[in-house]
Motif scaffolding. Structure first.
Motif, PDB file in Angstrom:
ATOM      1  N   HIS A 290      65.789  73.657 -12.579  1.00 41.04           N
ATOM      2  CA  HIS A 290      65.409  74.734 -13.122  1.00 41.04           C
ATOM      3  C   HIS A 290      66.862  76.084 -12.672  1.00 41.04           C
ATOM      4  N   LEU A 291      66.521  76.480 -13.548  1.00 39.85           N
ATOM      5  CA  LEU A 291      66.938  78.155 -12.442  1.00 39.85           C
ATOM      6  C   LEU A 291      67.097  78.557 -11.556  1.00 39.85           C
ATOM      7  N   ASN A 292      67.838  79.340 -10.728  1.00 40.98           N
ATOM      8  CA  ASN A 292      67.821  79.543  -9.572  1.00 40.98           C
ATOM      9  C   ASN A 292      67.139  81.376 -10.298  1.00 40.98           C
ATOM     10  N   TYR A 293      65.997  81.769 -10.685  1.00 35.77           N
ATOM     11  CA  TYR A 293      65.372  82.511 -11.169  1.00 35.77           C
ATOM     12  C   TYR A 293      64.476  82.900 -11.134  1.00 35.77           C
ATOM     13  N   THR A 294      63.972  84.053 -10.790  1.00 37.28           N
ATOM     14  CA  THR A 294      62.379  84.101 -10.802  1.00 37.28           C
ATOM     15  C   THR A 294      61.850  85.486 -11.195  1.00 37.28           C
ATOM     16  N   CYS A 295      60.905  85.351 -12.566  1.00 32.19           N
ATOM     17  CA  CYS A 295      61.108  86.639 -13.496  1.00 32.19           C
ATOM     18  C   CYS A 295      59.657  87.642 -12.499  1.00 32.19           C
ATOM     19  N   LEU A 296      60.150  88.875 -12.684  1.00 28.76           N
ATOM     20  CA  LEU A 296      58.830  89.509 -12.571  1.00 28.76           C
ATOM     21  C   LEU A 296      59.348  90.946 -12.393  1.00 28.76           C
ATOM     22  N   PRO A 297      58.691  92.305 -12.604  1.00 28.41           N
ATOM     23  CA  PRO A 297      58.989  93.125 -13.126  1.00 28.41           C
ATOM     24  C   PRO A 297      60.151  94.284 -11.757  1.00 28.41           C
ATOM     25  N   THR A 328      67.507  80.512 -22.425  1.00 30.99           N
ATOM     26  CA  THR A 328      67.459  79.524 -24.059  1.00 30.99           C
ATOM     27  C   THR A 328      66.573  79.058 -24.258  1.00 30.99           C
ATOM     28  N   THR A 329      66.509  77.914 -25.232  1.00 34.02           N
ATOM     29  CA  THR A 329      65.579  77.133 -25.323  1.00 34.02           C
ATOM     30  C   THR A 329      65.651  76.337 -24.145  1.00 34.02           C
ATOM     31  N   GLY A 330      64.816  75.606 -23.961  1.00 32.78           N
ATOM     32  CA  GLY A 330      64.929  74.783 -22.223  1.00 32.78           C
ATOM     33  C   GLY A 330      64.646  74.796 -21.228  1.00 32.78           C
ATOM     34  N   VAL A 331      64.960  76.653 -21.583  1.00 31.30           N
ATOM     35  CA  VAL A 331      65.162  76.408 -20.099  1.00 31.30           C
ATOM     36  C   VAL A 331      64.634  76.890 -18.909  1.00 31.30           C
ATOM     37  N   PHE A 333      62.178  78.172 -15.348  1.00 33.14           N
ATOM     38  CA  PHE A 333      62.401  79.349 -14.589  1.00 33.14           C
ATOM     39  C   PHE A 333      61.435  79.389 -14.565  1.00 33.14           C
ATOM     40  N   ARG A 334      60.877  80.585 -12.687  1.00 33.32           N
ATOM     41  CA  ARG A 334      59.522  80.683 -12.692  1.00 33.32           C
ATOM     42  C   ARG A 334      59.173  82.569 -13.024  1.00 33.32           C
ATOM     43  N   ILE A 335      57.809  82.242 -13.571  1.00 35.72           N
ATOM     44  CA  ILE A 335      57.725  84.244 -13.655  1.00 35.72           C
ATOM     45  C   ILE A 335      56.365  84.045 -12.632  1.00 35.72           C
ATOM     46  N   ASP A 336      56.322  85.639 -12.627  1.00 32.54           N
ATOM     47  CA  ASP A 336      55.818  85.768 -11.008  1.00 32.54           C
ATOM     48  C   ASP A 336      55.471  87.280 -11.632  1.00 32.54           C
ATOM     49  N   ASP A 337      53.964  87.614 -12.139  1.00 33.69           N
ATOM     50  CA  ASP A 337      53.274  89.056 -12.483  1.00 33.69           C
ATOM     51  C   ASP A 337      51.929  88.732 -11.955  1.00 33.69           C
ATOM     52  N   LYS A 338      52.168  89.575 -10.823  1.00 31.94           N
ATOM     53  CA  LYS A 338      50.869  89.880  -9.843  1.00 31.94           C
ATOM     54  C   LYS A 338      50.284  90.838 -10.656  1.00 31.94           C
ATOM     55  N   PHE A 339      49.952  91.652 -11.689  1.00 35.48           N
ATOM     56  CA  PHE A 339      49.521  92.533 -12.327  1.00 35.48           C
ATOM     57  C   PHE A 339      48.419  91.618 -12.972  1.00 35.48           C
ATOM     58  N   GLY A 341      48.092  88.275 -12.909  1.00 33.63           N
ATOM     59  CA  GLY A 341      48.315  86.898 -12.337  1.00 33.63           C
ATOM     60  C   GLY A 341      48.902  85.845 -13.027  1.00 33.63           C
ATOM     61  N   PHE A 342      49.715  85.887 -13.451  1.00 39.39           N
ATOM     62  CA  PHE A 342      50.793  85.000 -14.374  1.00 39.39           C
ATOM     63  C   PHE A 342      51.661  84.276 -12.971  1.00 39.39           C
ATOM     64  N   THR A 343      51.167  82.926 -12.207  1.00 40.98           N
ATOM     65  CA  THR A 343      52.317  82.382 -11.422  1.00 40.98           C
ATOM     66  C   THR A 343      52.816  81.090 -11.665  1.00 40.98           C
ATOM     67  N   ASP A 344      53.437  80.883 -12.415  1.00 41.66           N
ATOM     68  CA  ASP A 344      54.162  79.387 -13.035  1.00 41.66           C
ATOM     69  C   ASP A 344      55.530  79.565 -13.213  1.00 41.66           C
ATOM     70  N   ASP A 345      55.320  78.284 -12.866  1.00 40.84           N
ATOM     71  CA  ASP A 345      57.125  77.871 -13.231  1.00 40.84           C
ATOM     72  C   ASP A 345      57.031  77.166 -14.808  1.00 40.84           C
ATOM     73  N   VAL A 346      58.051  78.412 -15.694  1.00 38.25           N
ATOM     74  CA  VAL A 346      57.852  77.470 -17.322  1.00 38.25           C
ATOM     75  C   VAL A 346      59.386  77.053 -17.861  1.00 38.25           C
ATOM     76  N   ILE A 347      58.372  76.856 -19.242  1.00 38.55           N
ATOM     77  CA  ILE A 347      59.280  76.337 -20.087  1.00 38.55           C
ATOM     78  C   ILE A 347      60.046  77.154 -20.889  1.00 38.55           C
ATOM     79  N   VAL A 348      60.977  78.046 -21.860  1.00 36.54           N
ATOM     80  CA  VAL A 348      61.224  78.006 -22.934  1.00 36.54           C
ATOM     81  C   VAL A 348      61.455  77.595 -24.189  1.00 36.54           C
TER      82      VAL A 348
END
Length: 412
Positions: A290-297, A328-331, A333-339, A341-348
């Motif tokens: 897991h990347l140490n990265y949370t993608c939010l606005p 990139t492919t297979g990475v 990380f976490r996406i946290d979008d309160k707008f 309601g999507f909050t989850d770990d994802v695979i690209v």
């Protein structure tokens, strides 16, 4: 680190180094459309270089290696997240063009080289073949037939010469003729046996070479087949880590081109096969850290995640984010979008990035929820194990039956 100054650099072998950045007065203009996917074929990346001289442009040739680096500096240029995107061969180069006071060059590179022979692999197999062989049975039958015909002629000649012979005399002559035939048959069979024995000791052979599709015996594992085919075909695999090492209980014959066979085997092993940073990789996305990265606005999320409109890709989401060189492919990380309601770990799974100093560099990514991906993979592995268990059971039953048949034949 606050991302402020975008930086790009391309390097052509050891000859050309072009930087596009506001750092140190470097301000060349480079436009890149960078693609990445989970497909087992290389992706293409388009590059346009503005303000290039004819002399420099002439150095960009098909087959040359080109490396791309990109990322951001902070406000005072003391920190950066610049990373290597890929190194790949140039596949097309357009002629340098002039437009509105600007010389520009457009070219395409491929994310990895698809090395695959045109035909299926053939391996040489040698076997010994008799250089000369005679049909002893045919010779024996001919000699016996000739002797019997001569015996019949002798019998008839005796009868013609002795018209007044008694019945007893005729019988004695018949017995004499038949005894001579039996004696000749015994003599001929003995001579044939001695000749055959001598011939077997003096057999001459020649080595005959035949070419057949590469085959693997029953019980061979998928990893063994992949490594062997890749080695024979010269296909470089950067990383090989199978999720499920499928066993081919009925054996395997490589009837297709090597890379096509490897693709099929990877699918049987429930493992992703894709190109990453110009290298061929066969492994499960789940094995990535897991990347140490949370993608939010605030950290780069531009559009909220939404389900893909592609009906072939169920449970696949898409979103637009600020360019991040490590995505990139297979990475994972976490996406946290309160707008949304999507909050989850994802695979690209795949995506593309548009890189330019004139606009905000962004990337569009397709991804799956990590939990959903693991669930689908677990289901596939469970089915594969069940199928393999049935195949092994059939093979064991066949071997037991063959063993019984051999024992029965020995007793007879």
């Amino acid at each position: 680190m606050e991302l402020v100054h975008f930086y790009q650099r391309i390097e052509l072998d050891d000859e050309v180094r072009i930087v596009s950045s506001y750092l140190q007065g470097k301000n060349a203009q480079i436009e890149i459309t960078y693609n990445f996917s989970n497909q087992d074929v290389p992706s293409d990346t388009d590059i346009t270089i503005h303000g290039i001289s004819k002399k420099t442009a002439s150095k960009f040739k098909v087959g040359s290696n080109l490396s791309i680096y990109a990322g951001f500096y902070n406000a005072d240029f003391t920190e950066n997240n610049i990373s290597h995107l890929l190194t790949a061969s140039i596949t097309t180069v357009d002629a340098i063009k002039w437009d509105s006071g600007d010389w520009y060059l457009h070219l395409t590179i491929q994310d990895g080289t698809k090395v695959d022979p045109k035909k299926a692999l053939k391996v040489a197999q040698s076997k010994q073949v008799r250089a000369k062989s005679t049909n002893k049975s045919s010779t024996y039958r001919t000699q016996m037939r000739n002797f019997e015909n001569n015996a019949k002629k002798r019998r008839q000649a005796w009868l013609n010469a002795n018209p007044n012979a008694t019945r007893h005399q005729k019988h004695l002559n018949y017995v004499q003729i038949q005894n001579s035939i039996k004696a000749y048959r015994t003599q001929l069979k003995g001579a044939q046996s001695r000749a055959t024995e001598k011939s077997n000791k003096q057999k001459t052979y020649r080595v005959k070479t035949v070419y057949k599709n590469m085959s693997f015996k029953a019980g061979t594992k998928g990893s063994t087949i992949i490594k062997t085919l890749a080695n024979k075909a010269g296909i470089k695999i950067s990383e090989l880590k199978l999720v499920y090492n499928h066993v081919y209980y009925s054996g395997y014959t490589a009837k297709k081109k090597p890379l096509s066979c490897i693709q099929d085997i990877a699918k049987d092993c429930k493992t992703d096969m894709f190109y990453q940073h110009g290298k061929l990789v066969i492994k499960s996305f789940v094995s990535n850290k897991h990347l140490n990265y949370t993608c939010l606005p605030k950290t780069g999320l531009i559009t909220s995640p939404s389900l893909s409109t592609d009906e072939d890709n169920k449970d696949v989401y898409e979103a637009t984010i600020l360019f991040n060189p490590i995505i990139t492919t297979g990475v994972i990380f976490r996406i946290d979008d309160k707008f949304s309601g999507f909050t989850d770990d994802v695979i690209v799974t795949n995506g593309n990035a548009t890189l330019s100093n004139s606009d905000t560099p962004t990337m569009t990514i397709n991804f799956k929820k990590l939990s959903q991906y693991k669930k689908e993979q677990a289901s596939e592995i469970k089915k594969a194990k069940s199928d393999d268990a049935k195949a092994k059971s059939k093979l064991d039953a066949k071997r037991v039956k063959q063993a019984k048949t051999k024992r029965t034949n020995r007793k007879k």
